[in-house]
Structures are given as C-alpha cells and as structure tokens.
Design a protein around this motif. Sequence first.
Motif, PDB file in Angstrom:
ATOM      1  N   GLY A 281      17.558 -25.402  20.366  1.00 29.22           N
ATOM      2  CA  GLY A 281      18.113 -25.626  22.017  1.00 29.22           C
ATOM      3  C   GLY A 281      19.119 -26.316  22.006  1.00 29.22           C
ATOM      4  O   GLY A 281      20.174 -26.449  21.146  1.00 29.22           O
ATOM      5  N   ALA A 282      19.199 -26.443  23.745  1.00 30.98           N
ATOM      6  CA  ALA A 282      20.624 -27.460  24.314  1.00 30.98           C
ATOM      7  C   ALA A 282      20.600 -28.397  23.115  1.00 30.98           C
ATOM      8  O   ALA A 282      21.763 -29.239  23.329  1.00 30.98           O
ATOM      9  N   ALA A 283      20.062 -29.520  22.928  1.00 30.44           N
ATOM     10  CA  ALA A 283      19.722 -30.986  22.480  1.00 30.44           C
ATOM     11  C   ALA A 283      20.473 -30.686  20.999  1.00 30.44           C
ATOM     12  O   ALA A 283      21.557 -31.490  20.885  1.00 30.44           O
ATOM     13  N   LEU A 284      20.398 -29.369  20.760  1.00 29.92           N
ATOM     14  CA  LEU A 284      21.115 -29.429  18.994  1.00 29.92           C
ATOM     15  C   LEU A 284      22.554 -28.496  18.614  1.00 29.92           C
ATOM     16  O   LEU A 284      22.607 -28.267  17.588  1.00 29.92           O
ATOM     17  N   GLN A 285      22.616 -28.025  20.098  1.00 34.51           N
ATOM     18  CA  GLN A 285      23.538 -26.850  20.043  1.00 34.51           C
ATOM     19  C   GLN A 285      25.204 -27.478  19.968  1.00 34.51           C
ATOM     20  O   GLN A 285      25.837 -26.868  19.058  1.00 34.51           O
ATOM     21  N   GLY A 286      24.927 -28.419  20.350  1.00 36.32           N
ATOM     22  CA  GLY A 286      26.409 -29.663  20.008  1.00 36.32           C
ATOM     23  C   GLY A 286      26.512 -29.666  18.585  1.00 36.32           C
ATOM     24  O   GLY A 286      27.250 -29.014  18.041  1.00 36.32           O
ATOM     25  N   PHE A 287      25.536 -30.104  18.214  1.00 43.14           N
ATOM     26  CA  PHE A 287      25.329 -31.089  16.743  1.00 43.14           C
ATOM     27  C   PHE A 287      25.995 -29.499  15.602  1.00 43.14           C
ATOM     28  O   PHE A 287      26.615 -29.577  14.993  1.00 43.14           O
ATOM     29  N   ALA A 288      25.084 -28.464  15.838  1.00 45.03           N
ATOM     30  CA  ALA A 288      24.701 -27.451  15.264  1.00 45.03           C
ATOM     31  C   ALA A 288      26.701 -26.655  15.233  1.00 45.03           C
ATOM     32  O   ALA A 288      27.337 -25.958  14.357  1.00 45.03           O
ATOM     33  N   PHE A 289      27.083 -26.270  16.142  1.00 49.42           N
ATOM     34  CA  PHE A 289      28.375 -25.765  16.838  1.00 49.42           C
ATOM     35  C   PHE A 289      29.638 -26.924  15.784  1.00 49.42           C
ATOM     36  O   PHE A 289      30.520 -26.552  15.319  1.00 49.42           O
ATOM     37  N   ALA A 290      29.749 -28.023  16.025  1.00 50.92           N
ATOM     38  CA  ALA A 290      30.099 -28.629  15.238  1.00 50.92           C
ATOM     39  C   ALA A 290      30.173 -28.980  14.428  1.00 50.92           C
ATOM     40  O   ALA A 290      31.658 -29.008  13.363  1.00 50.92           O
ATOM     41  N   MET A 291      29.150 -28.534  12.980  1.00 53.88           N
ATOM     42  CA  MET A 291      28.806 -28.801  11.832  1.00 53.88           C
ATOM     43  C   MET A 291      29.069 -27.208  11.065  1.00 53.88           C
ATOM     44  O   MET A 291      29.646 -26.772  10.407  1.00 53.88           O
ATOM     45  N   ILE A 292      29.270 -25.955  12.081  1.00 55.62           N
ATOM     46  CA  ILE A 292      29.324 -24.821  11.825  1.00 55.62           C
ATOM     47  C   ILE A 292      30.844 -24.669  10.950  1.00 55.62           C
ATOM     48  O   ILE A 292      31.347 -24.235  10.513  1.00 55.62           O
ATOM     49  N   PHE A 293      31.421 -25.049  12.379  1.00 55.04           N
ATOM     50  CA  PHE A 293      32.711 -25.364  12.557  1.00 55.04           C
ATOM     51  C   PHE A 293      34.002 -26.106  11.241  1.00 55.04           C
ATOM     52  O   PHE A 293      34.468 -25.872  10.485  1.00 55.04           O
ATOM     53  N   GLY A 294      32.719 -27.085  11.447  1.00 54.25           N
ATOM     54  CA  GLY A 294      32.982 -28.268   9.930  1.00 54.25           C
ATOM     55  C   GLY A 294      33.640 -27.657   8.662  1.00 54.25           C
ATOM     56  O   GLY A 294      33.955 -28.257   7.974  1.00 54.25           O
ATOM     57  N   VAL A 295      31.687 -26.754   8.563  1.00 52.79           N
ATOM     58  CA  VAL A 295      31.516 -26.191   7.080  1.00 52.79           C
ATOM     59  C   VAL A 295      32.774 -25.346   6.675  1.00 52.79           C
ATOM     60  O   VAL A 295      33.472 -25.236   5.919  1.00 52.79           O
TER      61      VAL A 295
END
Length: 322
Positions: A281-295
């Motif tokens: 959902g939209a509430a977690l997309q920013g967090f998840a995208f940052a984590m994907i890029f960070g990994v």
Amino acid sequence: MSLALVNILPSDTTIPFIKARFVAFIVSAAMIIGSIGAFATMGLNFGIDFTGGVTLEVRTEEEIDADKIDEMRGLLNGLGLGAIELQGLSEIDPESDCFGNRCALIRVQPQEGEGLEAEEAQQEANLAVQGALTDQYPGIEFRSINVLGPKVSGELVQAGVTSIIVALVLMLIYIWFRFEWQYSVGAVLALVHDVIITIGMFAITQLEFNLSTIAAILTIVGYSMNDTVVVYDRIREKLRKFKKEPLEVVLNRAINKTLSRTILTSVTTLVALISLWALGGAALQGFAFAMIFGVIIGTYSSIFIAAPLLLITKVKRDTVEG
C-alpha cells in the motif's frame, strides 16, 4: 531448497573486484557529487512529519479519477488554506478498501502563526477540509488524519538527523573495537557513501521524505554494516592464512569467497522488499523503495568501497594474529 540455491552459485569465483576499484571510486564520487548537487538545488520533498500541516486519507464509493481529483482540488482551494496537494491512491489487492482508485491523499500546507496560535490554525484547517468534503461528498470516509504543528515537526527533523549521526558514530566505535582503525574508517566511509546517495535518490525522485524514510536509512546502515563485517571477517581470516601474498590478492580472494553469501542475502531480502513495495500500500511504498535502493547500494559499497579502502588505509598485517 537453500542448499540447491547455494550450489547454483560457483564457490571458486576469481572476479577481479579490486582491480575495478578505481572505476568504482569514480562512479561513487560521481553519485555522491550528484546527490549533494540534487539536495542543494532540488531539496527534499518533506512529508508532514517534517513540515507540519494537515494530511488526510479519504475514501469514496465512487472512483477518484483525474476529473474527481480536479474537482476536489477546486473545492479545497476555495477554502483559502494555501497550497493543497491531492494524490490518488490505488491498491492492487481486491480485498483492499482502496481497490479501484477509491482513495486519495490530501495535504494542506502549514498554516501561519506561532506557538499555540499555529496549533489552533492547523486544527481549524483540518475541520474546514473535513466539513467541505463531507458536504460535497456524503458518505466520504476519513481513513486517517494527521495534524502537526511547526514546533513538533522541527523537533522531528532534529531527532531524525541526530539518530543517523549517532548510528554512524556507534558503528565507527564498534568496528574499531571489533577490528582495527583501518577497518573502521573503511566501514564508516562506506556507510556515509550509502546514506548520501540514498538521500540524493530522494532529492532526484522527489519521493516523500518522512519518518519512515529515516527508519529505512537506519535499517540500511545496519544492513550495509552487517554485509561489510562479513567481508571484513573473511579478509582478516585470509590475512592470517596468506601472509606473504600481496594485499590486493588477499582482498580479492576474500571478496570472492563471500560473494555467494552476499548475493543470496541480497536477493532474498529484495524479494521480500519488492513484495512489500507492490502489495504493502501507499503508506509503505516509500519505506520499501528506500530499502530496495539501500540494499542494492549497500551491497555494492561492501564489495567495491569498504574492502578496497583497506588498500588506502594500509591495514597492517602484523595486527593479524595467527
């Protein structure tokens, strides 16, 4: 299953990672300069956590398409509350309340005033928006409402920056005691590299930067450090075993020996994060995208930045017991 996956990856790779260090340093320098430039010129798209203001997530029975967004925007702009942003929210899960483009996110800029006056102004803006939407769209549902004054948001900015700095300092101290100072310098420079480039990514994409992003950055720091420690442990082990080989050869041997573990860890983590980004959902997309890029950037820095920096800091072999 896990053993089968491990066997897919060769255990005796001899990829010349260290020879590519100069190219990697140039690429990293370019990304860091670009990130700093983007931050200085474009800034970050701070969320309500850091700017203050009002954020409402609403749901209607009708689809909120582009025409409906324009209609809502016109209605709310007539309230005289300053800049108002509207964004449609959609979920791919048929069981979700927002499936079928029936949700929208509304942001109202911080209202003028200081102290208690500003807090009251934010609350009045919130009530005005709710009243206007309820009158225009009977049955509208307010799924979440956040109201923050400038004082609270300013404190959150300071707390967020402090948490990142403290994390980096503690990591420096940990690696210093775990290994030697040469390792700690390499590890922390790699972490600073990851943080700067991640922040630059947010400046370039203008994704919302909020408290969830700070949490993601701190998680990235921990993930990257864990990856770096694994590589450093293997380097120290190889330095004990191959005392007369050139340092560059030993470093490359150690990186290749940890390559299988690094790839498997990164891939399995990315599978979970991509699922979170797509379904969370939209509430977690920013967090998840940052984590994907960070990994991705953390895995890169462990191999191409943290390990090669030991050549520059000239890790001493006589500090390795064996």
